[in-house]
Design an enzyme around this catalytic site. Structure first.
Site, PDB file in Angstrom:
ATOM      1  N   ASP A  10     -96.250 -57.679  49.478  1.00 28.83           N
ATOM      2  CA  ASP A  10     -97.432 -58.027  50.268  1.00 28.83           C
ATOM      3  C   ASP A  10     -97.012 -58.081  51.739  1.00 28.83           C
ATOM      4  O   ASP A  10     -96.019 -58.714  52.089  1.00 28.83           O
ATOM      5  CB  ASP A  10     -97.968 -59.400  49.813  1.00 28.83           C
ATOM      6  CG  ASP A  10     -99.294 -59.742  50.479  1.00 28.83           C
ATOM      7  OD1 ASP A  10    -100.326 -59.708  49.783  1.00 28.83           O
ATOM      8  OD2 ASP A  10     -99.293 -60.039  51.689  1.00 28.83           O
ATOM      9  N   ASP A 108    -102.951 -54.414  51.523  1.00 30.87           N
ATOM     10  CA  ASP A 108    -101.577 -54.768  51.906  1.00 30.87           C
ATOM     11  C   ASP A 108    -100.717 -55.243  50.741  1.00 30.87           C
ATOM     12  O   ASP A 108     -99.665 -55.833  50.955  1.00 30.87           O
ATOM     13  CB  ASP A 108    -101.588 -55.819  53.035  1.00 30.87           C
ATOM     14  CG  ASP A 108    -101.728 -57.240  52.533  1.00 30.87           C
ATOM     15  OD1 ASP A 108    -102.382 -57.455  51.510  1.00 30.87           O
ATOM     16  OD2 ASP A 108    -101.154 -58.131  53.187  1.00 30.87           O
ATOM     17  N   GLU A 109    -101.141 -54.946  49.531  1.00 28.36           N
ATOM     18  CA  GLU A 109    -100.484 -55.562  48.390  1.00 28.36           C
ATOM     19  C   GLU A 109    -100.399 -54.603  47.208  1.00 28.36           C
ATOM     20  O   GLU A 109    -101.356 -53.902  46.915  1.00 28.36           O
ATOM     21  CB  GLU A 109    -101.345 -56.772  48.019  1.00 28.36           C
ATOM     22  CG  GLU A 109    -100.790 -57.672  47.001  1.00 28.36           C
ATOM     23  CD  GLU A 109    -101.739 -58.860  46.770  1.00 28.36           C
ATOM     24  OE1 GLU A 109    -102.639 -59.100  47.605  1.00 28.36           O
ATOM     25  OE2 GLU A 109    -101.573 -59.515  45.746  1.00 28.36           O
TER      26      GLU A 109
HETATM   27  P1  TTP Z   1    -103.479 -61.405  52.762  1.00 27.47           P
HETATM   28  O1  TTP Z   1    -102.318 -60.617  52.247  1.00 27.47           O
HETATM   29  O2  TTP Z   1    -104.087 -62.414  51.853  1.00 27.47           O
HETATM   30  O3  TTP Z   1    -103.042 -62.204  54.067  1.00 27.47           O
HETATM   31  P2  TTP Z   1    -102.165 -61.733  55.298  1.00 27.47           P
HETATM   32  O4  TTP Z   1    -101.481 -60.429  55.052  1.00 27.47           O
HETATM   33  O5  TTP Z   1    -103.001 -61.775  56.527  1.00 27.47           O
HETATM   34  O6  TTP Z   1    -101.104 -62.907  55.435  1.00 27.47           O
HETATM   35  P3  TTP Z   1     -99.886 -63.237  54.440  1.00 27.47           P
HETATM   36  O7  TTP Z   1     -99.918 -62.223  53.343  1.00 27.47           O
HETATM   37  O8  TTP Z   1     -98.658 -63.147  55.297  1.00 27.47           O
HETATM   38  O9  TTP Z   1    -100.155 -64.615  53.967  1.00 27.47           O
HETATM   39  O10 TTP Z   1    -104.630 -60.442  53.227  1.00 27.47           O
HETATM   40  C1  TTP Z   1    -104.364 -59.156  53.778  1.00 27.47           C
HETATM   41  C2  TTP Z   1    -105.395 -58.836  54.822  1.00 27.47           C
HETATM   42  O11 TTP Z   1    -106.703 -58.877  54.268  1.00 27.47           O
HETATM   43  C3  TTP Z   1    -105.423 -59.823  55.974  1.00 27.47           C
HETATM   44  O12 TTP Z   1    -104.465 -59.494  56.976  1.00 27.47           O
HETATM   45  C4  TTP Z   1    -106.824 -59.727  56.456  1.00 27.47           C
HETATM   46  C5  TTP Z   1    -107.635 -59.387  55.221  1.00 27.47           C
HETATM   47  N1  TTP Z   1    -108.309 -60.589  54.711  1.00 27.47           N
HETATM   48  C6  TTP Z   1    -109.609 -60.855  55.145  1.00 27.47           C
HETATM   49  O13 TTP Z   1    -110.187 -60.072  55.913  1.00 27.47           O
HETATM   50  N2  TTP Z   1    -110.229 -61.988  54.712  1.00 27.47           N
HETATM   51  C7  TTP Z   1    -109.632 -62.893  53.863  1.00 27.47           C
HETATM   52  O14 TTP Z   1    -110.235 -63.921  53.500  1.00 27.47           O
HETATM   53  C8  TTP Z   1    -108.281 -62.606  53.418  1.00 27.47           C
HETATM   54  C9  TTP Z   1    -107.574 -63.565  52.506  1.00 27.47           C
HETATM   55  C10 TTP Z   1    -107.688 -61.445  53.875  1.00 27.47           C
HETATM   56 MG    MG Z   2    -100.516 -60.134  53.244  1.00 31.96          MG
HETATM   57 MG    MG Z   3    -102.451 -59.411  50.406  1.00 33.32          MG
END
Ligand code: TTP
Ligand code: MG
Ligand code: MG
Length: 357
Positions: A10, A108-109
């Site tokens: 991720d 992103d995952e």
């Molecule tokens: P995540 O992987 O949940 O979060 P992140 O990459 O920003 O942070 P980390 O993994 O380091 O904790 O989500 C990936 C992307 O998806 C995030 O950058 C923005 C988007 N997203 C939203 O638009 N709304 C949301 O509620 C979430 C959780 C994510």
């Molecule tokens: Mg992330």
């Molecule tokens: Mg994610």
């Protein structure tokens, strides 16, 4: 295969990290990506924030006005979805190379099943030794992404998807955590029950009332007892508390979902504002989907009413359908149902489409 090695990756603060990369002048500052804060009067939400902004208590899905209150000096940026999509494609093309058993979870995952590539060629070694090889591979993967895209990621490795995912969550940011089968309970025990995917605030509250706060305590409760309390999901919770997860990394199809939402400047019931906005959202989602061959698996419409009451309606499809007319018809019908059921003013509308590529 009985002995598996699963990798979960991720990206760290994905949208905000891309913005930092594109704008080096933001490095070291709190960065928030999301709706326009309009000096505290903005009505949308935070998409994500970098780790500096998180220190102020800012997080995804928080009202942007609250984020502004917490840190008015932060750099607030709009969502540039097209850019993040492109970066995501570049990254996933790298990830895919590390195993043919690849499952995309979101932009992103992703999961990789390394069992074939890592465990099998090493039959002469023990299954446990092969975790070392998994770790080497993970380091290489992180390095390659950083070299090519200048972005950090976090990787978790475990004997199943659940442990791999939970490991990566614990290792953030820019981390790597390997949990071998004999380390599972030790890893899980000190974590709060909410750390289990699927255990939300409501379930956690019920557990807390029973005196159960940590996974250690949860893992000691009999499966039958959890089934009594929570019904079918109780069984699932009992398994997860013991680190058991048999779900497969799905290599055949890539399921992804694309969503967009809009917060109105003023709460409204005016169909001439709501429906044209919704049509615009449908078109934007459709444009994003059209990057590949796909079939629509599900359509979900969300409506947030005055007072933040949020309702959603969804429809799933067995058979592949992929035309704009079908999407428009389905989405509008769902929105209409939501509006008829609730007479309050509307604050936000949104659409999410799940597709299989
Ligand atoms: P995540 O992987 O949940 O979060 P992140 O990459 O920003 O942070 P980390 O993994 O380091 O904790 O989500 C990936 C992307 O998806 C995030 O950058 C923005 C988007 N997203 C939203 O638009 N709304 C949301 O509620 C979430 C959780 C994510
Ligand atoms: Mg992330
Ligand atoms: Mg994610």
């Amino acid at each position: 295969m009985k002995n598996r090695i699963i990798l979960h990756i991720d990206m760290d603060y994905f949208f905000a990290q891309i913005e930092e990369r594109e704008n080096p002048q933001f490095k070291g500052k709190p960065v928030v990506v999301g709706a326009d804060p309009k000096e505290g009067k903005g009505r949308g939400v935070v998409s994500t924030a970098n780790y500096i902004a998180r220190k102020y208590g800012i997080h995804s899905a928080m009202p942007i006005s609250k984020a502004y209150q917490l840190c008015p000096k932060a750099v607030f940026l709009p969502v540039n979805h097209e850019l993040y999509q492109k970066v995501s494609e570049n990254i996933m093309n790298i990830v895919k190379k590390y195993s043919p058993r690849f499952e995309l979870v979101s932009l992103d995952e992703a999961y990789l099943d390394l069992s074939e590539t890592v465990v099998k060629p090493l039959l002469w070694q023990s299954y446990y030794d092969s975790y070392k090889k998994g770790e080497v591979l993970a380091k290489k993967l992180k390095k390659e992404i950083f070299k090519k895209e200048k972005l950090t990621s976090t990787v978790g490795i475990g004997p199943n998807k659940l442990i791999a995912k939970m490991a990566s969550v614990e290792a953030k940011p820019d981390g790597l955590l390997v949990i071998k089968p004999n380390q599972i309970q030790k890893f899980l025990n000190p974590l709060d029950v909410e750390k289990i995917p699927g255990v939300g605030p409501k379930t956690a509250e019920v557990l807390r009332k029973l005196g159960v706060n940590k996974i250690k305590e949860l893992s000691k409760i009999k499966k039958s007892k959890l089934k009594e309390i929570f019904g079918k999901v109780g069984k699932d919770i009992a398994d997860k508390a013991r680190g058991i997860d048999k779900s497969e990394v799905c290599p055949k199809t890539e399921v992804k979902s694309v969503g967009k939402e809009h917060t109105f400047d003023k709460d409204t019931r005016d169909p001439e504002i709501i429906f044209p906005t919704f049509e615009k959202i449908i078109k934007e989602v459709w444009q994003e989907l059209q990057r590949g061959d796909f079939s629509i698996q599900g359509v979900s419409v969300i409506c947030r009413f005055q007072g933040f009451e949020t309702k959603s309606k969804q429809k799933s499809f067995e058979k592949a359908k992929s035309n704009l007319e079908f999407l428009e018809k389905t989405a509008k019908k769902l929105l209409l149902e939501l509006l008829l059921k609730n007479q309050n003013l509307v604050r936000l509308i949104g659409l999410r489409v799940k597709v299989e590529e």
